[in-house]
Design an enzyme around this catalytic site. Structure first.
Site, PDB file in Angstrom:
ATOM      1  N   LYS A  99      14.147 -10.382 -41.470  1.00  0.00           N
ATOM      2  CA  LYS A  99      12.772 -10.882 -41.571  1.00  0.00           C
ATOM      3  C   LYS A  99      12.186 -10.512 -42.941  1.00  0.00           C
ATOM      4  O   LYS A  99      12.760  -9.712 -43.668  1.00  0.00           O
ATOM      5  CB  LYS A  99      11.925 -10.328 -40.419  1.00  0.00           C
ATOM      6  CG  LYS A  99      12.429 -10.799 -39.024  1.00  0.00           C
ATOM      7  CD  LYS A  99      12.124 -12.251 -38.742  1.00  0.00           C
ATOM      8  CE  LYS A  99      12.959 -12.887 -37.643  1.00  0.00           C
ATOM      9  NZ  LYS A  99      12.607 -12.552 -36.276  1.00  0.00           N
TER      10      LYS A  99
HETATM   11  C1  LIG Z   1      12.887 -12.735 -34.781  1.00  0.00           C
HETATM   12  C2  LIG Z   1      12.010 -13.439 -33.817  1.00  0.00           C
HETATM   13  C3  LIG Z   1      11.535 -12.825 -32.639  1.00  0.00           C
HETATM   14  C4  LIG Z   1      12.073 -11.540 -32.108  1.00  0.00           C
HETATM   15  O1  LIG Z   1      12.062 -10.458 -32.905  1.00  0.00           O
HETATM   16  P1  LIG Z   1      13.134  -9.289 -32.744  1.00  0.00           P
HETATM   17  O2  LIG Z   1      12.563  -8.233 -33.628  1.00  0.00           O
HETATM   18  O3  LIG Z   1      14.444  -9.807 -33.203  1.00  0.00           O
HETATM   19  O4  LIG Z   1      13.160  -8.861 -31.321  1.00  0.00           O
HETATM   20  C5  LIG Z   1      10.608 -13.495 -31.873  1.00  0.00           C
HETATM   21  N1  LIG Z   1      10.178 -14.720 -32.191  1.00  0.00           N
HETATM   22  C6  LIG Z   1      10.637 -15.376 -33.281  1.00  0.00           C
HETATM   23  C7  LIG Z   1      10.098 -16.728 -33.577  1.00  0.00           C
HETATM   24  C8  LIG Z   1      11.571 -14.769 -34.121  1.00  0.00           C
HETATM   25  O5  LIG Z   1      12.037 -15.414 -35.189  1.00  0.00           O
END
Ligand SMILES: *Cc1c(COP(=O)(O)O)cnc(C)c1O
Length: 361
Positions: A181
């Site tokens: 991210k």
């Molecule tokens: C990455 C993501 C999540 C979940 O996050 P994690 O930290 O991997 O649990 C939720 N919603 C979206 C749209 C994402 O891209």
């Protein structure tokens, strides 16, 4: 191989982590947690924010704190990552899928209107790939029907709608700091809230429901969703450089746009009055039949890509006969390109050349 993503950990990450180890503050107490939360509030201008251990539990915690439960319907775009949907079911509620807009790839406000029933409790907005959803229309609908709004901003740290950071429009916003991210903690998440009571409830629920007055006294069935000081140490080092990362990601997206302007693919565009943070620069091919063969071609040229999300309603747990025309079309034609801040301009140009070469074959 040019990877799809690679975090830049060359700032204070190592220094702060060593500090955790040397001070023995490695668990879910410690100064980095407070500092990271403070910086996050500073950046997003959220009213309240509390850290959690990933972006999926952030959504679960938000739904629980808002009191969404058995029998409630939650409207959610089918074109999203699975983690936007599973927590809805996990609190006993029913996900009601809606289609997306061809122009933005974000949830279609008109389809939201069509899916509202007396059981509808909330709208889950997802700001996909770093672009903002149409918040004016969505908040207007929520207001008209008295619905709660949850913003899944996992992909939208650094994304603004009319000058305001996403995640601060609805009742709650959720963020992810997974390794790929825009800013990362390794694993990590954040929940923001407008209302102090909701914020307090989230803090209570994420920490085993422990009483504020009496140690080891618990007054509600709750969770351990706490972030560790080590996660926050990395997060703090990352958020110190957030502006730099986002600026570079935008530069990369502009470069992709420039070099793909004369190609047959379309690049996901920034919408008027929004700031796209370009978590992933993404393209659409015209014909869905080219999607996998282009990806294979790029893979052979040493370029890793990802398909756009498969619409959730096509997965076995959520299968429905309903037709989501735009989500299906986008989900079948989209590709995410390498989008990390450390990519060089030469690499971006190389990727664009290979994409054009595929279509010239
Ligand atoms: C990455 C993501 C999540 C979940 O996050 P994690 O930290 O991997 O649990 C939720 N919603 C979206 C749209 C994402 O891209």
């Amino acid at each position: 191989m040019i990877p799809i993503y690679q975090p830049d950990l060359s700032g204070n990450e190592k220094k702060y982590l060593i500090e955790c180890v040397e001070s023995t503050w490695i668990s879910s107490k410690g100064k980095f947690i407070d500092q990271f939360e403070e910086k996050f509030v500073e950046f997003t201008k959220a009213d309240y924010a509390t850290s959690v251990n990933n972006g999926t539990v952030a959504i679960h915690l938000a739904l629980e704190a808002l009191g969404i439960s058995a029998g409630d319907e939650v409207i959610v775009p089918t074109l999203t990552y699975i983690a936007s949907v599973n927590p809805i079911v996990q609190v006993g509620a029913i996900p009601v899928f809606v289609d997306s807009l061809e122009s933005t790839w974000q949830v279609d406000p008109e389809d939201i209107r069509l899916k509202i029933t007396p059981k509808t409790k909330a709208i889950m907005v997802v700001h996909l790939y770093g672009q903002s959803a149409e918040m004016d229309s969505i908040m207007q609908i929520a207001h008209e029907y008295n619905l709660l709004v949850i913003e899944d901003c996992a992909e939208a740290f650094g994304t603004f709608y009319k000058g305001q950071h996403v995640g601060t429009f609805g009742d709650v916003g959720t963020f992810s700091f997974f390794g790929n991210k825009t800013i990362t903690c390794g694993e990590g998440g954040m929940v923001t809230a407008k209302d102090k009571a909701v914020y307090e409830k989230m803090k209570h629920l994420k920490n085993q429901g422990v009483s504020a007055e009496k140690q080891y006294w618990h007054d509600v069935v709750a969770y351990n969703y706490r972030m560790t000081n080590m996660q926050a140490a990395i997060g703090l080092a990352q958020i110190e450089r957030a502006e730099e990362f986002i600026a570079r990601k935008k530069e990369i997206a502009e470069l992709y746009k420039k070099y793909l302007a004369d190609s047959s693919v379309t690049v996901h565009a920034q919408q008027p009055e929004t700031i796209h943070s370009y978590w992933m620069t993404s393209i659409l091919v015209k014909d869905a039949r080219d999607r996998e063969s282009l990806r294979d071609f790029l893979k052979n040229e040493g370029i890793e890509t990802r398909p756009l999300f498969y619409p959730v309603h096509t997965m076995p747990m959520y299968e429905t006969q309903e037709n989501f025309r735009i989500a299906n079309s986008l989900g079948g034609r989209g590709i995410n390109l390498p989008s990390w801040p450390g990519l060089t301009n030469e690499q971006v140009v190389y990727i664009c050349e290979k994409i054009k070469k595929y279509f010239a074959l």
